[in-house]
Enzyme design. Structure first.
Site, PDB file in Angstrom:
ATOM      1  CG  ASP A  14      -1.742  -1.285   1.359  1.00  0.00           C
ATOM      2  OD1 ASP A  14      -2.077  -1.887   0.329  1.00  0.00           O
ATOM      3  OD2 ASP A  14      -2.019  -1.689   2.503  1.00  0.00           O
ATOM      4  CD  GLU A 171      -8.946  -2.679  -1.996  1.00  0.00           C
ATOM      5  OE1 GLU A 171      -9.713  -2.949  -1.070  1.00  0.00           O
ATOM      6  OE2 GLU A 171      -8.057  -3.464  -2.375  1.00  0.00           O
TER       7      GLU A 171
HETATM    8  C1  6LW Z   1      -5.783  -2.142   1.846  1.00  0.00           C
HETATM    9  C2  6LW Z   1      -6.410  -2.228   0.523  1.00  0.00           C
HETATM   10  C3  6LW Z   1      -5.564  -3.268  -0.041  1.00  0.00           C
HETATM   11  O1  6LW Z   1      -6.500  -1.429   2.773  1.00  0.00           O
HETATM   12  O2  6LW Z   1      -5.299  -4.171   0.926  1.00  0.00           O
HETATM   13  O3  6LW Z   1      -4.318  -4.023  -1.793  1.00  0.00           O
HETATM   14  C4  6LW Z   1      -5.709  -3.611   2.143  1.00  0.00           C
HETATM   15  N1  6LW Z   1      -5.084  -3.201  -1.208  1.00  0.00           N
HETATM   16  O4  6LW Z   1      -6.399  -1.077  -0.234  1.00  0.00           O
HETATM   17  C5  6LW Z   1      -4.738  -3.929   3.221  1.00  0.00           C
HETATM   18  O5  6LW Z   1      -3.436  -3.655   2.809  1.00  0.00           O
END
Ligand code: 6LW
Length: 489
Positions: A14, A171
């Site tokens: 991240d 996300e």
């Molecule tokens: C994070 C989300 C993700 O909050 O995994 O790969 C989660 N992306 O954006 C935890 O790292």
């Protein structure tokens, strides 16, 4: 020419990046480990040095003991605005939520948290528009205006563009003003093999957003690229005007379906722009050489090196270099690595093959050297002063797999992580983990060799990666030195 390499190897997912003049700063998630959120510095985006940990005081980060592994600190965003660094992040532990921190020096100290009780959701982003409004955008994707000094919202929460039709897990939003447009970058498809990055743009920070005609702008799904699960990125413009993206990816090894053991690592790629203003992500840019990463700690300094991370907390009562000068003293709390209350301190495994060694004095307790993925997945070699034993914990099964009388006095415990020779690979796991003890003549005497796949994310689940380190299971143990070295593949 080396193979494709991360710019920040090992469990560093991240990534979020920002530039101030010629300096770049980068942060990553840290989950159940303390201190939280490693902060890195670079002048060229390819070579990064850790300069701090943003959350290094209990007032900033409290992780409850009943919090499972892979809880805790998720997906920070780092920005520089108005002469200050701003860091926003979600603490997924009970009593956590979204929190904002500021600093004038990204190495620290960082402020105490400003909480955002009215902003639910993970992966918060911060962006300021021309009239000074601060927009907080979270996974889902939704957005609300906030006062970043008080943490209060100053408007209504609104849903925004949330990626391609049918794609799961929109996300990791990041919002940028670039030229005449506002761009909304997101991850979608989930953080596993389907992971991708897509982008949309609009006339203002609130949209309306029009998706890029060639979304996703980055994905390795369905390819045989050695780096998989690519997603969760952040854009940055270099001082020379060029554009780059940092993002997470994994390096699966072994036979089908492939296992990754180092967690999600940080990679870099160049970005160019089409004539009509859409980004095109190029091939991964690798450092010219594998990050060396050799490390030795004689525990001669009062403060521990920045790269050490402890499970959940680190108190002077349980972990200190001040009790026996030149040694790390660990005082047990939880009775084993299976216990969420264990006293464990380690460093991320950053190379596919490596060796770690430590000189452990267990005259007053029980402790050792471990390769840890979480409470249910770890291998360790420990000593109680009279016996050396190798312990394997995989899922609900815990076993002492080998024992041997301990040498008189402190013991050099050792772990070697290697790959099997090629003819064996198609049907093997990613690597093998050998655990043993070093003889007085320096030779490695192996007690057990265990299949590495059981300490992989594909087996254990979760968001972290392997951490190699030291623990106390009973009484007090003293560690005179610790070394970590990459091995030739
Ligand atoms: C994070 C989300 C993700 O909050 O995994 O790969 C989660 N992306 O954006 C935890 O790292």
């Amino acid at each position: 020419m080396v193979s494709v390499q991360p710019v920040v190897p090992g469990f560093h997912p991240d990534p979020s990046v920002c530039r101030v003049g010629d300096d770049y700063y980068l942060v990553c998630s840290s989950f159940e480990y303390f201190p939280g959120i490693p902060v890195f510095h670079s002048r060229d985006l390819l070579h990064w040095t850790q300069i701090g940990n943003a959350l290094d005081r209990p007032e900033q980060l409290r992780l409850p003991v009943d919090m499972p592994s892979s809880g805790g600190i998720y997906a920070p965003t780092l920005r520089h605005h108005d002469g200050r660094f701003w860091l926003i992040v979600t603490n997924c532990a009970e009593g956590g939520g979204n929190m904002l921190f500021t600093a004038t020096d990204p190495a620290g100290p960082w402020s105490d948290p400003v909480r955002l009780p009215d902003v639910p959701g993970i992966d918060p982003d911060l962006a300021w528009d021309e009239d000074g409004t601060c927009w907080c955008t979270v996974a889902g994707v939704s957005q609300v205006a906030i006062d970043p000094r008080s943490g209060r919202t100053t408007g209504e929460r609104r849903a925004l563009w949330s990626g391609g039709p049918g794609a799961k897990a929109p996300e990791a939003p990041h919002l940028y003003r670039i030229g005449d447009h506002w761009y909304l970058l997101i991850a979608e498809g989930g953080t596993e093999r389907g992971h991708a990055i897509s982008i949309a743009r609009g006339p203002g920070p609130t949209g309306p957003f029009e998706p890029c005609p060639h979304n996703p702008v980055l994905t390795h799904r369905g390819t045989d690229h050695p780096v998989q699960n690519t997603g969760h990125g952040d854009l940055v413009q270099a001082a020379d005007g060029s554009w780059w993206i940092v993002f997470l990816g994994v390096r699966p090894q072994g036979g089908t379906p492939g296992w990754h053991v180092l967690g999600r690592e940080t990679f870099l790629a160049p970005v160019t722009w089409t004539e009509d203003g859409w980004p095109v992500v190029g091939e991964i840019a690798s450092p010219a050489e594998v990050v060396d990463g050799s490390f030795r700690d004689d525990f001669d300094l009062p403060a521990l090196h920045l790269s050490w991370i402890s499970v959940r907390d680190r108190s002077a009562e349980h972990c200190t270099t001040k009790e026996r000068p030149g040694s790390l003293t660990l005082r047990a709390r939880g009775a084993s690595l299976d216990d969420p209350d264990v006293v464990f301190i380690g460093r991320r495994q950053q190379h596919l093959t490596c060796e770690a060694r430590a000189l452990v004095d267990a005259a007053d307790g029980v402790g050792g050297l471990a390769v840890r993925l979480d409470e249910q997945h770890h291998y360790s070699v420990e000593t109680d002063g009279t016996q050396i034993r190798v312990i394997s914990r995989v899922g609900s099964v815990r076993a002492v797999v080998a024992t041997r009388p301990a040498p008189t006095g402190p013991a050099v415990l050792a772990v070697r992580i290697t790959r099997l020779p090629l003819p064996h690979r198609p049907r093997t796991g990613p690597d093998v983990v050998s655990l043993g003890v070093e003889q007085p003549d320096g030779t490695f005497s192996e007690l057990a060799t265990l299949d590495g796949r059981y300490l992989s994310t594909e087996v254990a689940g979760g968001f972290t990666g392997r951490v190699i380190g030291l623990y106390a299971a009973e009484g007090t143990v003293h560690v005179d030195w610790f070394t970590y070295e990459p091995l030739a593949a």
